[in-house]
Design a protein around this motif. Structure first.
Motif, PDB file in Angstrom:
ATOM      1  N   ARG A  74       0.799  -1.229   0.000  1.00  0.00           N
ATOM      2  CA  ARG A  74       0.000   0.000   0.000  1.00  0.00           C
ATOM      3  C   ARG A  74       0.825   1.269   0.000  1.00  0.00           C
ATOM      4  O   ARG A  74       0.335   2.324  -0.325  1.00  0.00           O
ATOM      5  CB  ARG A  74      -0.927   0.014   1.205  1.00  0.00           C
ATOM      6  CG  ARG A  74      -2.003  -1.007   1.072  1.00  0.00           C
ATOM      7  CD  ARG A  74      -2.996  -0.849   2.158  1.00  0.00           C
ATOM      8  NE  ARG A  74      -4.018  -1.885   1.994  1.00  0.00           N
ATOM      9  CZ  ARG A  74      -5.165  -1.857   2.586  1.00  0.00           C
ATOM     10  NH1 ARG A  74      -5.457  -0.878   3.394  1.00  0.00           N
ATOM     11  NH2 ARG A  74      -6.023  -2.815   2.391  1.00  0.00           N
ATOM     12  N   TYR A 111      -7.334   2.586  -3.306  1.00  0.00           N
ATOM     13  CA  TYR A 111      -7.061   3.977  -2.949  1.00  0.00           C
ATOM     14  C   TYR A 111      -5.572   4.275  -3.100  1.00  0.00           C
ATOM     15  O   TYR A 111      -5.188   5.327  -3.622  1.00  0.00           O
ATOM     16  CB  TYR A 111      -7.532   4.265  -1.515  1.00  0.00           C
ATOM     17  CG  TYR A 111      -7.116   5.619  -1.018  1.00  0.00           C
ATOM     18  CD1 TYR A 111      -7.805   6.762  -1.412  1.00  0.00           C
ATOM     19  CD2 TYR A 111      -6.009   5.757  -0.177  1.00  0.00           C
ATOM     20  CE1 TYR A 111      -7.406   8.019  -0.964  1.00  0.00           C
ATOM     21  CE2 TYR A 111      -5.612   6.999   0.264  1.00  0.00           C
ATOM     22  CZ  TYR A 111      -6.312   8.130  -0.133  1.00  0.00           C
ATOM     23  OH  TYR A 111      -5.899   9.367   0.297  1.00  0.00           O
ATOM     24  N   SER A 112      -4.714   3.362  -2.654  1.00  0.00           N
ATOM     25  CA  SER A 112      -3.266   3.553  -2.752  1.00  0.00           C
ATOM     26  C   SER A 112      -2.815   3.659  -4.204  1.00  0.00           C
ATOM     27  O   SER A 112      -1.966   4.495  -4.534  1.00  0.00           O
ATOM     28  CB  SER A 112      -2.522   2.403  -2.073  1.00  0.00           C
ATOM     29  OG  SER A 112      -2.781   2.388  -0.703  1.00  0.00           O
ATOM     30  N   ARG A 114      -4.671   4.591  -6.787  1.00  0.00           N
ATOM     31  CA  ARG A 114      -5.178   5.851  -7.337  1.00  0.00           C
ATOM     32  C   ARG A 114      -4.372   7.046  -6.812  1.00  0.00           C
ATOM     33  O   ARG A 114      -4.108   7.999  -7.539  1.00  0.00           O
ATOM     34  CB  ARG A 114      -6.657   6.000  -7.023  1.00  0.00           C
ATOM     35  CG  ARG A 114      -7.480   4.961  -7.796  1.00  0.00           C
ATOM     36  CD  ARG A 114      -8.923   5.130  -7.525  1.00  0.00           C
ATOM     37  NE  ARG A 114      -9.331   6.414  -8.128  1.00  0.00           N
ATOM     38  CZ  ARG A 114     -10.450   6.596  -8.781  1.00  0.00           C
ATOM     39  NH1 ARG A 114     -11.297   5.617  -8.908  1.00  0.00           N
ATOM     40  NH2 ARG A 114     -10.740   7.771  -9.288  1.00  0.00           N
ATOM     41  N   LYS A 115      -3.962   6.975  -5.561  1.00  0.00           N
ATOM     42  CA  LYS A 115      -3.138   8.039  -4.986  1.00  0.00           C
ATOM     43  C   LYS A 115      -1.783   8.095  -5.689  1.00  0.00           C
ATOM     44  O   LYS A 115      -1.291   9.166  -6.035  1.00  0.00           O
ATOM     45  CB  LYS A 115      -2.958   7.803  -3.489  1.00  0.00           C
ATOM     46  CG  LYS A 115      -2.170   8.870  -2.784  1.00  0.00           C
ATOM     47  CD  LYS A 115      -2.078   8.576  -1.297  1.00  0.00           C
ATOM     48  CE  LYS A 115      -1.154   9.552  -0.592  1.00  0.00           C
ATOM     49  NZ  LYS A 115      -0.961   9.173   0.815  1.00  0.00           N
ATOM     50  N   ALA A 116      -1.172   6.925  -5.909  1.00  0.00           N
ATOM     51  CA  ALA A 116       0.112   6.870  -6.607  1.00  0.00           C
ATOM     52  C   ALA A 116      -0.025   7.389  -8.039  1.00  0.00           C
ATOM     53  O   ALA A 116       0.843   8.114  -8.534  1.00  0.00           O
ATOM     54  CB  ALA A 116       0.655   5.447  -6.614  1.00  0.00           C
ATOM     55  N   ALA A 118      -2.165   9.595  -9.084  1.00  0.00           N
ATOM     56  CA  ALA A 118      -2.314  11.052  -8.990  1.00  0.00           C
ATOM     57  C   ALA A 118      -0.956  11.718  -8.785  1.00  0.00           C
ATOM     58  O   ALA A 118      -0.667  12.767  -9.389  1.00  0.00           O
ATOM     59  CB  ALA A 118      -3.270  11.412  -7.854  1.00  0.00           C
ATOM     60  N   ILE A 119      -0.119  11.119  -7.959  1.00  0.00           N
ATOM     61  CA  ILE A 119       1.227  11.663  -7.742  1.00  0.00           C
ATOM     62  C   ILE A 119       2.028  11.591  -9.039  1.00  0.00           C
ATOM     63  O   ILE A 119       2.737  12.534  -9.395  1.00  0.00           O
ATOM     64  CB  ILE A 119       1.948  10.927  -6.594  1.00  0.00           C
ATOM     65  CG1 ILE A 119       1.247  11.205  -5.268  1.00  0.00           C
ATOM     66  CG2 ILE A 119       3.424  11.331  -6.517  1.00  0.00           C
ATOM     67  CD1 ILE A 119       1.709  10.316  -4.118  1.00  0.00           C
ATOM     68  N   ARG A 122       0.905  14.370 -11.217  1.00  0.00           N
ATOM     69  CA  ARG A 122       1.398  15.647 -10.696  1.00  0.00           C
ATOM     70  C   ARG A 122       2.891  15.830 -10.965  1.00  0.00           C
ATOM     71  O   ARG A 122       3.344  16.908 -11.335  1.00  0.00           O
ATOM     72  CB  ARG A 122       1.119  15.738  -9.201  1.00  0.00           C
ATOM     73  CG  ARG A 122       1.515  17.095  -8.612  1.00  0.00           C
ATOM     74  CD  ARG A 122       1.320  17.162  -7.124  1.00  0.00           C
ATOM     75  NE  ARG A 122       2.362  16.389  -6.474  1.00  0.00           N
ATOM     76  CZ  ARG A 122       2.174  15.605  -5.417  1.00  0.00           C
ATOM     77  NH1 ARG A 122       0.986  15.476  -4.879  1.00  0.00           N
ATOM     78  NH2 ARG A 122       3.179  14.942  -4.889  1.00  0.00           N
TER      79      ARG A 122
END
Length: 174
Positions: A74, A111-112, A114-116, A118-119, A122
């Motif tokens: 995660r 979630y992890s 999707r967060k990665a 997004a990073i 960015r």
């Protein structure tokens, strides 16, 4: 819509199937590119490194034999993502991991991912989802891969560029 490649964990030479899926090529683990766990990526092979340690992943992307990395677990090491951007390496998200997490109800893992993603967006890191299917039955078409990338938050233009970048890394090292 055209998705240049997919990554599979089994070998099958069927160019008709590749065209029917809307792909240009299939890269096969163990034949075309090797998966390394930890720091075992020496030699003349092209490697993908799978792991969760920021130190190992950051070291891996600096190695010229490594084309990309795959996060395990995660935790998404930010420094490894930033190092991937600097070194122009690709971060791959296996669809098999995403689907497995969805089926088991492990929404924290989704979630992890999707967060990665997004990073990666960015930080302008090359990142895309790939099948990594264990059999022919697990293959996804180009349209399905596009949908999976969009599901995890990687925009169409970005994953097409990332897939092309992986292909260029693969061709330049192979």
């Amino acid at each position: 819509m055209h998705y240049p490649f997919d990554l599979l964990s089994y070998a099958e030479d069927d160019s008709g199937l590749v065209r029917r899926l809307g792909l240009e090529r299939i890269v096969v683990l163990g034949r075309d590119v090797h998966l390394a766990e930890g720091t075992a990526f020496e030699g003349k092979h092209i490697y993908l490194v799978r792991g969760s340690s920021q130190k190992i992943l950051s070291r891996a992307v600096k190695n010229p034999n490594v084309a990309g990395i795959i996060f395990e677990g995660r935790e998404m090491p930010l420094r490894a993502i930033q190092d991937s951007a600097r070194e122009k390496k690709v971060i791959l998200f296996p669809c098999t991991d995403i689907v497995s997490a969805m089926l088991s109800g492990d929404f924290g893992r989704i979630y992890s991912v999707r967060k990665a993603a997004a990073i990666c967006m960015r930080e302008n890191v090359h990142a895309c989802a790939v099948t990594m299917a264990a059999s022919r039955d697990g293959l996804l078409s180009a349209a399905q891969l596009a949908a999976m990338n969009e599901f995890i938050g990687i925009e169409r233009r970005h994953y097409e560029e990332s897939a092309s970048a992986f292909g260029e890394l693969f061709d330049s090292q192979g």
